[in-house]
Design an enzyme around this catalytic site. Structure first.
Site, PDB file in Angstrom:
ATOM      1  N   SER A 125       0.831  -1.208   0.000  1.00  0.00           N
ATOM      2  CA  SER A 125       0.000   0.000   0.000  1.00  0.00           C
ATOM      3  C   SER A 125       0.858   1.248   0.000  1.00  0.00           C
ATOM      4  O   SER A 125       1.969   1.252   0.522  1.00  0.00           O
ATOM      5  CB  SER A 125      -0.900   0.003   1.246  1.00  0.00           C
ATOM      6  N   TYR A 151      -2.276   0.058  10.353  1.00  0.00           N
ATOM      7  CA  TYR A 151      -2.462  -0.596   9.048  1.00  0.00           C
ATOM      8  C   TYR A 151      -1.217  -0.377   8.185  1.00  0.00           C
ATOM      9  O   TYR A 151      -0.630  -1.322   7.667  1.00  0.00           O
ATOM     10  CB  TYR A 151      -3.692  -0.033   8.333  1.00  0.00           C
ATOM     11  N   LYS A 155       1.893  -3.114   6.710  1.00  0.00           N
ATOM     12  CA  LYS A 155       2.353  -3.234   5.316  1.00  0.00           C
ATOM     13  C   LYS A 155       3.861  -2.961   5.238  1.00  0.00           C
ATOM     14  O   LYS A 155       4.603  -3.647   4.535  1.00  0.00           O
ATOM     15  CB  LYS A 155       1.593  -2.262   4.420  1.00  0.00           C
ATOM     16  N   PHE A 179      -2.447   2.457  -4.567  1.00  0.00           N
ATOM     17  CA  PHE A 179      -2.861   3.786  -4.126  1.00  0.00           C
ATOM     18  C   PHE A 179      -4.333   3.671  -3.732  1.00  0.00           C
ATOM     19  O   PHE A 179      -4.634   2.955  -2.760  1.00  0.00           O
ATOM     20  CB  PHE A 179      -2.505   4.829  -5.204  1.00  0.00           C
TER      21      PHE A 179
HETATM   22  C1  WQD Z   1      -9.704   9.295   0.363  1.00  0.00           C
HETATM   23  C2  WQD Z   1      -9.932  10.786   0.539  1.00  0.00           C
HETATM   24  C3  WQD Z   1     -10.279  11.480   2.810  1.00  0.00           C
HETATM   25  C4  WQD Z   1     -14.136   9.468   3.359  1.00  0.00           C
HETATM   26  C5  WQD Z   1      -6.744   4.431   2.502  1.00  0.00           C
HETATM   27  C6  WQD Z   1      -5.527   3.596   2.792  1.00  0.00           C
HETATM   28  C7  WQD Z   1      -4.921   3.111   1.510  1.00  0.00           C
HETATM   29  C8  WQD Z   1      -5.939   2.338   0.741  1.00  0.00           C
HETATM   30  C9  WQD Z   1      -7.184   3.197   0.512  1.00  0.00           C
HETATM   31  C10 WQD Z   1      -5.848  -0.079   0.946  1.00  0.00           C
HETATM   32  C11 WQD Z   1      -9.203  11.349   1.750  1.00  0.00           C
HETATM   33  C12 WQD Z   1     -11.518  11.734   1.956  1.00  0.00           C
HETATM   34  C13 WQD Z   1     -12.955   9.920   2.787  1.00  0.00           C
HETATM   35  C14 WQD Z   1     -15.134  10.398   3.729  1.00  0.00           C
HETATM   36  C15 WQD Z   1     -13.728  12.189   2.925  1.00  0.00           C
HETATM   37  N1  WQD Z   1      -6.246   1.125   1.425  1.00  0.00           N
HETATM   38  N2  WQD Z   1     -12.770  11.253   2.572  1.00  0.00           N
HETATM   39  N3  WQD Z   1     -14.902  11.738   3.487  1.00  0.00           N
HETATM   40  O1  WQD Z   1      -7.300   7.327   3.361  1.00  0.00           O
HETATM   41  O2  WQD Z   1      -6.568   7.918   0.969  1.00  0.00           O
HETATM   42  O3  WQD Z   1      -6.364   5.571   1.749  1.00  0.00           O
HETATM   43  O4  WQD Z   1      -7.656   3.635   1.794  1.00  0.00           O
HETATM   44  O5  WQD Z   1      -5.237  -0.351  -0.027  1.00  0.00           O
HETATM   45  O6  WQD Z   1      -3.818   2.283   1.818  1.00  0.00           O
HETATM   46  O7  WQD Z   1      -4.585   4.442   3.435  1.00  0.00           O
HETATM   47  O8  WQD Z   1      -8.613   6.526   1.334  1.00  0.00           O
HETATM   48  O9  WQD Z   1     -10.969   6.582   0.643  1.00  0.00           O
HETATM   49  O10 WQD Z   1     -10.414   6.764   3.138  1.00  0.00           O
HETATM   50  O11 WQD Z   1      -9.947   8.680   1.629  1.00  0.00           O
HETATM   51  O12 WQD Z   1     -13.551  13.407   2.736  1.00  0.00           O
HETATM   52  O13 WQD Z   1     -16.237  10.061   4.254  1.00  0.00           O
HETATM   53  O14 WQD Z   1     -11.323  11.019   0.761  1.00  0.00           O
HETATM   54  O15 WQD Z   1     -10.048  12.568   3.691  1.00  0.00           O
HETATM   55  O16 WQD Z   1      -8.727  12.631   1.422  1.00  0.00           O
HETATM   56  P1  WQD Z   1      -7.181   6.950   1.919  1.00  0.00           P
HETATM   57  P2  WQD Z   1     -10.064   7.086   1.727  1.00  0.00           P
END
Ligand code: WQD
Length: 332
Positions: A125, A151, A155, A179
């Site tokens: 990740s 998490y 990794k 990503f």
């Molecule tokens: C994306 C963007 C939030 C929810 C994580 C793991 C990564 C991968 C994917 C496994 C961010 C914003 C989100 C919401 C929001 N996991 N958001 N409101 O945190 O980039 O990555 O999940 O492979 O390893 O780290 O993904 O989808 O949680 O967030 O504004 O209700 O959306 O702040 O900017 P993230 P995410």
């Protein structure tokens, strides 16, 4: 082509990868404890491919379960997904994440060694990148570690174990640093529909579209980005699945790491605009405080995957949102 063990957890990414492997004539054995998935997804895989994948219920935390499946099958390699993946939940349950992800991976490596299975593709990740020590776009040789949640720590630690396995146990290993996987299969039969409460952006947006949530909470609009919201590198799950097939088929000796990928950043505000475009409806949201652990920009440097492994990603964010909408039954 080859007989592969796929250690599953949640079925979103693993089911799409199974489809691509079966359609490339690999033989697949799925190993899953069904804690976060449903065996019925195998029926949908068969609907798409015409091939019924072999399913074995088991847990990577059990050496006995692993030794059983390796005794019953002669594998050419393993694609190791198994692992809990919710950043926020990992902060509440670090030991559960260490046990599932790290101990489970150690068990798998031990049994692979016992059976002289030497080829492994690992689902890593982008959270392993040390965002405090380097700027996006992150290249594979950027500093890693200094992780901000359990998490990401799991990794990072597993990647260190894999380097040892490559050096001291002559394993050929490729880590694919995901990503942000999004979207669904073009058949509309596979996609992201978490059984637990979603925390990732796209499934949360889909709940708003379905009326299960009143609106999206945008975590921060005061970041140093063009519109103040965070940028992420959203990779269509079908492209991500194909990358596993290509990585398996072109695996060299030693240890390799690839970003999985696109190289383009999309902000939360842009995701909302695109969803309004594809659904032709206004999308309700509100700006709230930042979420702990978030970084402003997480985007891949794609030179290595595009020049050493494969090519540009085929599908973009618009296709991912359209496919996700269709899968969730909201075709308009
Ligand atoms: C994306 C963007 C939030 C929810 C994580 C793991 C990564 C991968 C994917 C496994 C961010 C914003 C989100 C919401 C929001 N996991 N958001 N409101 O945190 O980039 O990555 O999940 O492979 O390893 O780290 O993904 O989808 O949680 O967030 O504004 O209700 O959306 O702040 O900017 P993230 P995410």
């Amino acid at each position: 082509m080859s007989k592969l063990l796929l250690t599953w957890w949640t079925w979103f990414i693993w089911s799409h990868t199974t489809v691509e492997l079966l359609q490339a004539w690999h033989e697949v054995v799925i190993f899953d404890n069904l804690a976060n998935s449903d065996q019925s997804v195998c029926d949908r895989i068969q609907q798409i491919t015409g091939i019924a994948p072999v399913f074995v219920q088991g847990d990577i935390r059990s050496l006995e379960d692993l030794r059983g499946v390796f005794a019953d099958h002669s594998f050419d390699g393993v694609i190791h997904f198994a692992g809990l993946k919710a950043v926020g939940v990992s902060c509440e349950d670090p030991f559960g994440y260490y046990e599932n992800n790290i101990v489970g991976s150690m068990n798998l490596l031990r049994v692979m060694d016992e059976h002289e299975v030497r080829k492994l593709i690992f689902s890593s990740s982008a959270t392993v990148y040390d965002a405090a020590a380097s700027q996006a776009p992150f290249a594979e040789d950027a500093p890693t570690g200094n992780t901000t949640n359990p998490y990401g720590t799991t990794k990072f630690v597993i990647e260190q174990l894999l380097k040892d396995m490559s050096n001291w146990k002559q394993m050929d290993i490729t880590s694919l640093r995901y990503f942000n996987p999004v979207g669904a299969h073009q058949s509309w039969l596979l996609g992201e529909d978490p059984t637990d409460i979603p925390t990732n952006l796209l499934p949360v947006m889909m709940e708003v579209v379905e009326g299960k949530r009143e609106k999206l909470s945008v975590f921060g609009n005061d970041y140093d980005t063009t519109d103040g919201t965070c940028l992420r590198d959203y990779i269509h799950v079908v492209d991500l699945a194909k990358a596993h097939q290509i990585a398996r088929e072109s695996q060299w000796s030693g240890y390799e790491v690839y970003n999985v990928w696109t190289g383009s950043g999309t902000s939360v505000a842009q995701m909302i605009t695109i969803l309004e475009w594809v659904s032709d409806k206004p999308f309700p949201f509100e700006n709230v405080d930042r979420r702990d652990g978030d970084i402003a920009i997480s985007v891949a440097n794609v030179w290595k995957i595009e020049n050493k492994l494969w090519r540009k990603a085929n599908l973009g964010v618009k296709e991912a949102l359209e496919d996700a909408m269709r899968f969730r039954g909201k075709a308009w």
